[in-house]
Design a protein around this motif. Structure first.
Motif, short mmCIF file in Angstrom:
data_model
loop_
_atom_site.label_atom_id
_atom_site.label_comp_id
_atom_site.label_asym_id
_atom_site.label_seq_id
_atom_site.Cartn_x
_atom_site.Cartn_y
_atom_site.Cartn_z
N LEU A 77 -1.15 14.57 63.20
CA LEU A 77 0.30 14.70 63.01
C LEU A 77 0.64 14.44 61.55
CD1 LEU A 77 3.28 14.82 64.03
CD2 LEU A 77 3.08 12.36 64.50
N GLU A 78 1.45 15.34 60.98
CA GLU A 78 1.91 15.18 59.60
C GLU A 78 3.43 15.26 59.57
OE1 GLU A 78 -0.34 17.65 56.65
OE2 GLU A 78 -1.17 18.52 58.49
N LEU A 79 4.04 14.45 58.71
CA LEU A 79 5.47 14.51 58.45
C LEU A 79 5.70 15.01 57.03
CD1 LEU A 79 6.73 11.11 59.96
CD2 LEU A 79 6.64 13.36 61.07
N TYR A 80 6.68 15.89 56.89
CA TYR A 80 7.00 16.37 55.54
C TYR A 80 7.56 15.24 54.69
CZ TYR A 80 9.21 19.06 51.81
OH TYR A 80 9.59 19.54 50.58
N GLN A 81 8.46 14.45 55.28
CA GLN A 81 8.99 13.25 54.64
C GLN A 81 9.16 12.17 55.70
OE1 GLN A 81 12.67 14.63 52.82
NE2 GLN A 81 11.69 14.78 50.80
N PRO A 82 8.86 10.92 55.36
CA PRO A 82 8.99 9.84 56.35
C PRO A 82 10.42 9.32 56.48
CG PRO A 82 8.10 8.95 54.33
CD PRO A 82 8.27 10.43 54.10
N LYS A 83 11.37 10.22 56.62
CA LYS A 83 12.76 9.82 56.80
C LYS A 83 13.49 10.89 57.59
CE LYS A 83 14.26 11.72 52.32
NZ LYS A 83 14.94 11.41 51.03
N ASP A 139 12.22 3.47 68.73
CA ASP A 139 13.24 3.05 67.77
C ASP A 139 12.89 1.67 67.20
OD1 ASP A 139 13.90 1.10 69.63
OD2 ASP A 139 15.76 2.07 70.27
N PRO A 140 13.72 1.12 66.31
CA PRO A 140 13.39 -0.18 65.69
C PRO A 140 13.21 -1.31 66.69
CG PRO A 140 15.11 0.93 64.44
CD PRO A 140 14.90 1.74 65.68
N ASN A 141 13.78 -1.19 67.89
CA ASN A 141 13.63 -2.23 68.91
C ASN A 141 12.44 -1.97 69.84
OD1 ASN A 141 15.89 -3.58 67.95
ND2 ASN A 141 17.29 -2.44 69.29
N GLY A 142 11.68 -0.92 69.56
CA GLY A 142 10.53 -0.61 70.40
C GLY A 142 10.85 0.21 71.63
N ASN A 143 12.09 0.69 71.75
CA ASN A 143 12.48 1.51 72.90
C ASN A 143 12.10 2.97 72.67
OD1 ASN A 143 13.78 -0.73 74.18
ND2 ASN A 143 15.52 -0.45 72.80
N GLY A 244 17.04 2.17 60.78
CA GLY A 244 15.88 1.30 60.85
C GLY A 244 14.59 2.09 60.79
N GLU A 245 13.49 1.39 61.08
CA GLU A 245 12.16 2.00 61.02
C GLU A 245 11.72 2.43 62.41
OE1 GLU A 245 8.51 0.93 58.30
OE2 GLU A 245 8.41 -0.27 60.13
N TYR A 246 11.32 3.68 62.53
CA TYR A 246 10.86 4.25 63.79
C TYR A 246 9.36 4.55 63.70
CZ TYR A 246 15.75 5.18 65.19
OH TYR A 246 17.07 5.07 65.55
N THR A 247 8.74 4.74 64.86
CA THR A 247 7.33 5.16 64.90
C THR A 247 7.23 6.47 65.68
OG1 THR A 247 6.81 3.97 66.95
CG2 THR A 247 6.54 2.77 64.86
N ASP A 312 18.31 6.22 58.02
CA ASP A 312 19.34 5.49 57.28
C ASP A 312 20.70 6.15 57.47
OD1 ASP A 312 17.56 3.60 56.11
OD2 ASP A 312 16.91 5.15 54.69
N ARG A 313 21.72 5.36 57.31
CA ARG A 313 23.07 5.90 57.37
C ARG A 313 23.33 6.74 56.12
NH1 ARG A 313 25.81 3.76 61.51
NH2 ARG A 313 25.14 1.73 62.33
N PRO A 314 24.21 7.74 56.22
CA PRO A 314 24.51 8.57 55.04
C PRO A 314 25.12 7.73 53.91
CG PRO A 314 25.53 9.47 57.05
CD PRO A 314 24.93 8.15 57.42
#
Length: 314
Positions: A77-83, A139-143, A244-247, A312-314
């Motif tokens: 799996l590759e992401l173009y950008q991690p955001k 999501d950031p809470n692991g859900n 937040g940070e997602y996986t 992130d928020r705009p």
């Protein structure tokens, strides 16, 4: 002591010669057959033997689905950008490749997962989409972020790249009616990238017959629409509602067929194969394990490494 008459000696030599020839022929036939049916040649793949272990004990003596001893597939799996943006259905640009890292021909694989997305499936193309390849996002809470299906959608922004999809069809001999394919050892399949191609589903009427239906028509590109980066496709079935940070990781789970590739089998003359077959007919089983070289079904579960990205928020 009287010697045997010459005609008898000649006959005995003739019989002895025939027996010697038959013995040598059978010996060479058995050696050649066993070599052809057991040699994988110079297969460089790491997964050389899937084994014949039933997936569950109760299936041991049935036409079982087996549990592979090694992983025949590798997911990347590759992401173009991690955001990714927040609150929109068009989020990540990603690419998935699946490679056969075994010495087997792998079948019952569905290419729909590689050229369809939630959006193109909603257009009415994806009959088999979403039955093997998937993305697991937390999501950031692991859900877990569950996918959203857009069955009632009428406006679409991204479509699959026609040239890449056509190349995929040609490579694996796909048709509109059949999306299943065989993946040889060392070969890969990669997701078809997206193109910016706004479409709208409208009701169509055939005034000559009075029949009603639907068709897709082009529409203008909306302001702010992102042009796809080359080689990547859009994630269009998850909405990220909090920063937040997602996986994210790719997963593949499916019952597939696997048949060992025996490169030397077709090089053995039929006359040698016939010798071993005749011996087998008379109860002398010199063939190697027949079960090992036949196609079998395996329940395969593989996943890519986990990647992280931010929302992130705009």
């Amino acid at each position: 002591m009287a010697r045997a008459p010459k005609p008898l000696r000649r006959r005995l030599k003739w019989y002895l010669g025939i027996l010697t020839f038959v013995g040598v022929y059978c010996w060479i036939s058995v050696l050649a057959t066993r070599w052809a049916f057991t040699s994988l040649g110079s297969c460089p793949q790491p997964c050389r033997d899937l084994g014949l272990e039933a997936a569950s004990p109760e299936e041991k003596d049935k036409l079982a689905v087996y549990r592979p001893h090694c992983r025949p597939l590798r997911l990347e799996l590759e992401l173009y950008q991690p955001k990714a943006p927040i609150g929109t259905r068009y989020t990540l640009w990603y690419r998935i490749s699946m490679t056969n890292v075994s010495c087997y021909k792998l079948g019952n694989l569905d290419a729909s997962d590689f050229y369809q997305t939630a959006e193109t499936a909603a257009m009415g193309y994806g009959r088999n989409w979403g039955r093997g390849l998937s993305l697991e996002i937390t999501d950031p809470n692991g859900n877990s972020i569950e996918p959203v299906r857009y069955r009632g959608q009428s406006k679409f922004l991204y479509d699959g790249d026609n040239d890449a999809e056509r190349a995929l069809y040609e490579k694996f001999s796909l048709t509109d009616a059949n999306s299943f394919f065989v993946l040889p050892p060392g070969e890969s399949i990669t997701t078809v990238p997206s193109t910016l191609h706004p479409l709208e589903r409208v009701e169509a009427v055939d005034w000559s017959t009075g029949n009603h239906g639907e068709r897709l028509i082009p529409r203008s590109i909306p302001p702010g629409a992102v042009v796809p980066p080359a080689g990547y496709r859009i994630l269009d079935d998850r909405v990220f509602k909090r920063p937040g940070e997602y996986t994210i990781r790719a997963k593949f789970e499916r019952k597939i067929s696997a048949e060992p590739v025996l490169p030397y089998y077709h090089r053995i003359p039929n006359a040698l194969l016939l010798g071993a077959a005749i011996l087998n007919l008379y109860g002398l089983d010199f063939f190697p394990n027949v079960e090992w070289r036949l196609p079998h079904d395996y329940l395969v579960q593989v996943q890519s490494r986990e990647l992280r990205f931010r929302v992130d928020r705009p």
